[in-house]
Structure formats: C-alpha cells, structure tokens
Scaffold this motif. Sequence first.
Motif, short mmCIF file in Angstrom:
data_model
loop_
_atom_site.label_atom_id
_atom_site.label_comp_id
_atom_site.label_asym_id
_atom_site.label_seq_id
_atom_site.Cartn_x
_atom_site.Cartn_y
_atom_site.Cartn_z
N MET A 1 -8.62 37.63 -70.48
CA MET A 1 -8.81 38.34 -69.24
C MET A 1 -9.66 39.52 -69.18
O MET A 1 -10.25 40.05 -68.22
CB MET A 1 -7.58 38.25 -68.40
CG MET A 1 -6.70 37.28 -68.14
SD MET A 1 -7.54 36.29 -66.82
CE MET A 1 -7.59 37.36 -65.46
N ALA A 2 -9.34 40.16 -70.27
CA ALA A 2 -9.91 41.34 -70.50
C ALA A 2 -11.41 41.17 -70.73
O ALA A 2 -12.32 41.83 -69.99
CB ALA A 2 -9.48 42.34 -71.51
N ARG A 3 -11.60 40.25 -71.52
CA ARG A 3 -13.20 39.75 -71.32
C ARG A 3 -13.78 39.52 -70.11
O ARG A 3 -14.93 40.03 -69.97
CB ARG A 3 -13.38 38.79 -72.29
CG ARG A 3 -14.37 39.00 -73.45
CD ARG A 3 -14.56 37.76 -74.48
NE ARG A 3 -15.33 36.86 -73.87
CZ ARG A 3 -15.54 35.82 -74.77
NH1 ARG A 3 -15.02 35.51 -75.77
NH2 ARG A 3 -16.30 34.74 -74.20
N ALA A 4 -13.15 38.70 -69.39
CA ALA A 4 -13.68 38.47 -68.01
C ALA A 4 -13.65 39.43 -67.23
O ALA A 4 -14.57 39.81 -66.35
CB ALA A 4 -12.85 37.40 -67.47
N LEU A 5 -12.85 40.66 -67.23
CA LEU A 5 -13.07 41.70 -66.48
C LEU A 5 -14.13 42.57 -66.72
O LEU A 5 -14.64 43.12 -65.83
CB LEU A 5 -11.47 42.41 -66.74
CG LEU A 5 -11.39 43.90 -65.96
CD1 LEU A 5 -11.43 43.63 -64.53
CD2 LEU A 5 -10.28 44.94 -66.53
N GLY A 6 -14.66 42.45 -68.06
CA GLY A 6 -15.90 43.36 -68.48
C GLY A 6 -17.19 42.65 -67.98
O GLY A 6 -18.26 43.20 -68.24
#
Lengths: 429, 461
Positions: A348-353
């Motif tokens: 999710m952190a990757r998707a957030l950025g």
Amino acid sequence: MSDRAPGIGGDLPVTSNPSRWNSDVMQRRVARRYASERRFRRIGLFAVALSAGFLAFLLLSMVINGARGFTQTEIKLTVNFPSIAAGVTPAALSAKGGDEALSGLDLEGLAASEATAAYGENGAALLSDGAWLTLRDAIKSDPTLITRKGEMWVPASVEIDAAAKGRGDTANTRLVAQLKTNGQIKTGLNKTFFTSSDSTDPTVVGIWGAFKGTLLTMLVTALLAFPVGTLAALYLEEYAPRNRWTDLIEVSINNLAAVPSIIFGLLGLAVFLNFFHMPRSAPIVGGLTLALMTMPVIVIASRNAIKAVPPSIRDGALAMGASPVQVVFHHVLPLAMPGILTGTIIGMARALGETAPLIMIGMRAFISSPPTSFTEPATVLPVQIFLWSDEVSSGFVEKTSAAIIVLLVFLMTMNATAIYLRNHFERRW
Amino acid sequence: MPLSMIAVIVLALGAIAFAAARSKARLFKPVGTERLHSRPNYHAAHMLLWVVVPALIFVAMWSFVAPRLINQSILTSPAASELPPPGIERDAVLNEIRDLATGKLEVSFNPAAEQLAPVYRDARDHYTILGGIAAALLAYAGGGYAWTRLRREFRARNRVERAVMVVLVAASLIAIFTTFGIVISLLFESLLFFQKVSPAEFFFSLEWSPQTAMRADQVGSSGAFGAVPLFWGTIFIGAIIAMIVAIPLGLMSAIYLTQYARPRFRAWMKPLLEMLAGVPTVVYGYFAALTVAPAIRDAATWAGIPGASSESALAAGVVMGVMIIPFVSSMADDSLAAVPQAMKDGSLALGATPSETIRRVLVPAALPGVVGGVLLAVSRAIGETMIVVMAAGMAANLTLNPFATVTTVTTQIVALLTGDQEFDSAKTLAAFALGLTLLIVTLILNIIALRVVKKYREAYE
C-alpha cells in the motif's frame, strides 16, 4: 623453510627461491598490498556514505524548502463590510440561498479598496489574489459581520510572503520591516494548507482535496487488493495442485510484479475508461488500477508468510479432525496474518506514492473542491505534487515541498508500522 | 443509486436468513450414537449463500442491462422523434437527459432533453422496481431451496467449503485476467496503430514528431512516428547513465556492508539505504527538476559545453541511478552471501588480503547474480516514468551529449495521452504501441535476469 620441498618428487633436489620477507622488495610489496586494501575499504565506505548522503541531501532540501510552505504571512486589514452590503442582511445570508447572496457581494473589490485605503496606492498588491476568500469564509461563519466593520488577517501576496520569510528583494523587505514595526503583518502556521484544495494562487492552496482523494483511492485499493491477494496466496500455497494452470498463475503473478507501473495506467485507460466507460479521474478507477498493481506484491509477501507457518500446525489440526478449509482459516491464516499485513502495508505504501498510472486515467484534473464520493473527479497527493511542480509561480515551490513532506511522513509512518508488526508479532518457529 | 439499495436489501435479507437458519440448526439433536456433521454456523452460511449469491449476480447483470432498456424506452417515446440520428450528438443529448433527471444539471441546453427527462425518470423508476422485485424473488427462491435442505443430516459444511474453494480459485485467477487484460488491450490498440503506421517506420525511422493534422489542409503536421530516438533516450538515461551511477555505488556499498562493516553499522545503514527505494518517484522527479538539473546546466555552461539544457539526460539519469542503488546493492548482497564460505576461507588462507579475496574470488564467483541484479535494475529504470517526465525533456534527439535534452518512451506515453485526444487517432494509439514495446522489453530483461540468477544459485547449492 628448507631448500628441499618434502614429499613431492621424491629425493630430487628442488631449487626454490624462498621469499625473503625482510627484503626491501618484499616489504614494499606488502606495503603496497596493504595500501590497496585500505584504499578498497575506503572506497567502500565512501560508496555507502555517498548513497546515504544523497538521501540526506534529498530529505534536507525538501525540509528546508518545505518548512516555509507550512507558514503563511498575513496582513492586517480593517474591512468595512456595510459599504458593499447593499441591503444584504445577516438573515438573508444564513437563510437558504445565502451562498448566492454572498457570491453577489463584491468582496474582491472590497479587499482591494480597503488595502489601498490602509496601505496607500500599492496596497492591493500586498494582498494575495485569494485574500477575499478569507473575507468570504469569515462572513460564512459569522453572517452578522456584514453589518459592521471587522478587523481581519488576510494572506499576503507571494512577494510579500517571500520577503517576510527573508527571501524577498530589498524594496519588499523594507516594506515588510515597516509593516512589522506597525504590527500590521505576521507570519504564522498556514492552516489553509491543511483545509483547502487546489487553486491557481499559491498563497491559498491546500492539500485537503488531494488528501481526501488519496484516502478514497487507497480505500478502494485496500478493500480489493488485500482480500484478493490473501485468498490467492492461500490457494496457491495450500490447495493448488501442481499443474499447468497453477504454473500459469504463478508466472503471471511474478511477471505482474515486474511490469512498469505506467503499463497498469494504460490498462486502466483501455479497460476501465474506454471499455467499461467508468467515470474519468474518479477514485474508484484509480483504486482499481492501483489494486491490480498492488495485488501481486501482496500475493508474494503472503505466500512467504504462509510458507513460514510450520507443517506441524496443519498436521495437528488435521489430526484433531479439522477439514482442510478449517485448517487454513482457523490455524494457518491467523498465524500468517502479521506477515500478510506487513506485506500489505508495504504494498500500500508503494501504491500511495504512485503517480504515473493515475495520470494515465485522468487524475491530473484541477480539483478545487474535495471529492465527496468514489465516482467524482479527484486527485491524489503525488499527482498534486506533480501538478504543483509544473506551476510557474515561485510561491508553489515551498508548497510542493511541503506537500512532499506530508507524503513522506505518511510513507514513513506506514513503513514504521510494517516494521513494528514484523518485529512484534511475527513468530519465529 | 437505487441499484445499490437493492443490493443492500438483499444483504439484509441474507442476514435475516442466516439468523433464522442458525437458530433452527441449533435445535438439531443427534439420534442415537450418531454425531452431527455440520455446526449451526455452516448451516446458516449455506442458507446465506443461497439467498445472497443468485440475487447479487442478478443485480450485477441488471446494472448492465437496465441502462440499455432505459435508453430504449426513451428512444421509443413520442418526444424522441426530435433527437439527432445515432452518433456522438445523440449520446450527448442522452447524457444530458440523465444528468437532468438525476439533478446534476439544473438547466438544459437542448429542448429535447428537457422534454425527455421525465420519460427517463419514469423509465428508470420502472426498471428499478422491476429489478428489485426480480432480485427479491430470486433471494426468496434461493432461501426456500436452502430451507428445504436444512436438516439434521445435511452436510452443509461440505457445500460451504466448496463455495470457499470457488472463491479462492477466482481470487487467484484475477492475476491471469490482469495479465491477459494488459496483453490484449496493448496488443489490440497497437494493431490499430500499426494499420496506420507501418511497423518498419515505427521501429527503424529516426524522426519522432507525433502531431497529427487537425485539419486536412494543415501545413507541417504530417506526423512522424519513428521511435528510435525514444528508444535511444530510454537506453541512454535508464541503461547507461543511471547504471554508471548505480552499479559502482550499489556494488561497493554491498561489499562494504557485507564484508567490512561492523554488525551495528550494517544494521543501521542497510535499512537507511533501502529508504532510497521507498521514496516516491514523483519526489525524485521534483528533486531532479528543481535541484539537480539547474546545477548540472550551470556547471555545463561554466565549463563551456555546447547544447547544455535545463532538461538534461544527465540530471534524470543521475537521479534515477540514485533511486536504483538499493536494487543493485540488495541483489549484490544476496549473491555475495551465496558464495560458499570455503572459497573465501581458501583465498584468505593462501595469504590474500580481504580486498584481494573480494576482487579475485568473491565478486567473480558472485558475478552472475550481480549481472542478474543489474538487468532487473535496468528493466526497472527503463519503465520508470515520473523522474523522466519531470526532469528529461520532450525533444526527441539522437545525441550522445549527456547535457542535451533527450526524451524517453515513458515520457512520450504520458505526453501522448494527456490532454484531450480523440481515442483512435494515431497519436493516442502510438502510446499503446510504445507501451507494448516497453512491456515486452522489460519482461524479456526480467526473464533473462531470473534465469541467470537461478542458474547461478544452482551452481552453489
């Protein structure tokens, strides 16, 4: 060392040149080798330091630029509201249709004329183009203001703001110093930055709209990618027979994890927008696209977590009479959950950025009011950063950096949570 | 959204059925020495599935069918005779009617829309009620069927578990669907593109200027789709400049951290370097455009290098290289760790210094793994978008000068697809052809890399 090598070659005399370790040649040679050793070591340390230095420089330049974005200079303005009221009463403003009555008032002209009255000919230039928005919001929250004079703090223009933060030209710096001695100017926390949305004027922009878009998009992504990813991992790890279909699924998942993110944007554009005719720029489409991108990451992490649960747990449950589905859902899944959650948060952190796929599906629209549903046009924080970075006005530099700081804080919180989960809940068997 | 209301009602019915089935199943008593097969929750779940699943499938299908039926009834109404013939204009009016009826629009531009809005509203209500009744009937029928099976000896658990398995299989099939979706959509649009522009021109011609004529008589807008400068720009930035930065730094960092650093230093530095991979690419792009690019331009101007641009290949490449460092270093780390300790010990025992051991023994032994890691890093770099969109330029130049501006495949995809475009113009279709090329190249790089790494691992296991 003797002159004869023992063993090999029997009694044949072997001539050898024993190394004279004390000779000058040898000493120099050893010294050279040690020097090269030290050099190599230093190069290694230098590489680590340089890489870390890049990171430090990146973060530092964002913080230095961005810190100013969280403050805003304001100018004191005494506003004579009745002069433009023209019969509009507080009751009319708070009644239904009050917004229309409000938009009928010439607040923009009022702000300019009051500034000219207070600060002379160039007074209006001191104020931000969005200064009248402060007046509007003030009347909105207190309609009785329209009947009297009010003293307000309104945002200063980009040039004055820069001068107050010590980066302006000499004329403006002098002006600011003069205003400061009169107590007519102050620089404080920029609340607008957290409560408003995109605007063409850097002094009144905010990240709330983009932030809300991010929340909606991430919600869709999490609701889709987490269950689908976990269930797919459970199937592949626990039940899947080894055959061609399973191989095909595994190959697809591994390949999807390596596909560039922009390709997912093209997929979203071709399938969700052009084929299914879903709304453009909407969080639901963004969420779907990012979910497809995040799912392989979650599957791979979940499979590792499930693999780590020892077989004895499964055997024990089976021996007690549990069915295969009960074994997995009552025993394996709960034990693998910390690992799965860690993988999910990292995905999710990757998707957030992620920015590129969302640009492809049109989430780069100018959104001046926060989205209220999954199908309304919206933007997200990284795309907002991208849009602001393209702006010409110098006032946007500090806002962009400030938005980057907010984004990085979120990412770090998420990654820290993942590390915490990993360290405190993951069991070693 | 009335259809979502129907779905909610169906779910509520399901909850009621679940509770009812559960309380009935709790009263089951074993006869004699027999043991009950399924627990009450399984009986209840079986009931729930029969109530909810058929009805929800129907609602989902209805949500596709209903708009067509509504349009049909609008077109057959008497006021529809004034509508324009089928095509974009009619679709626009139909959209307007819908917005009027749902209250999104308050004033209509088209008088026909004003008249037809009530027709739309009636038709919508009509079909929603119809769909609701049908969904309720389906739920009722499913529930009734399940109720007849709700007996002591019924093996509800097996049925529910079979449904669970279906869900699991469906979840894992989504990966295949996504892959096919990507391949088919890219392939389809690319084929359309290659009907307009020949593949030979696309892959071998040297000129890229994708403007297509708005009018037939427009001058200088032939539209050239030779993608070679794009491929060169991508390789120049992603595979050459970025790798010149990332390979030495990543490899040396990995060597230092695994071979020399004290455990405590390593424990701090390794996650710190991995943070470089966690920074969003848009942040790198901003950093490259705001800080690195102007510095490089000024340095180049000061040194008197011709053609220095503020959107240089060097700026984008260097920043991308920094982003890639952790990929290279973690792959190098893994492959160094996989070299058998005996080889290292043997070298040290012969009197080699640690650095000689590393250079002559460890690195050559770990080389396939490192090469695999570099290939993965290249595939990642050429697919990277935001850094090059923000820091590299738009001009398609075939140049070796790192201070000049070049453009990349991903930059052009973004440029071609932003802004208002007709969907099937050669310009937008070109983006899909570029995407397909990018996908194929990255996949080939990945497959080679994984194969190299795998073979190398087998060699030491």
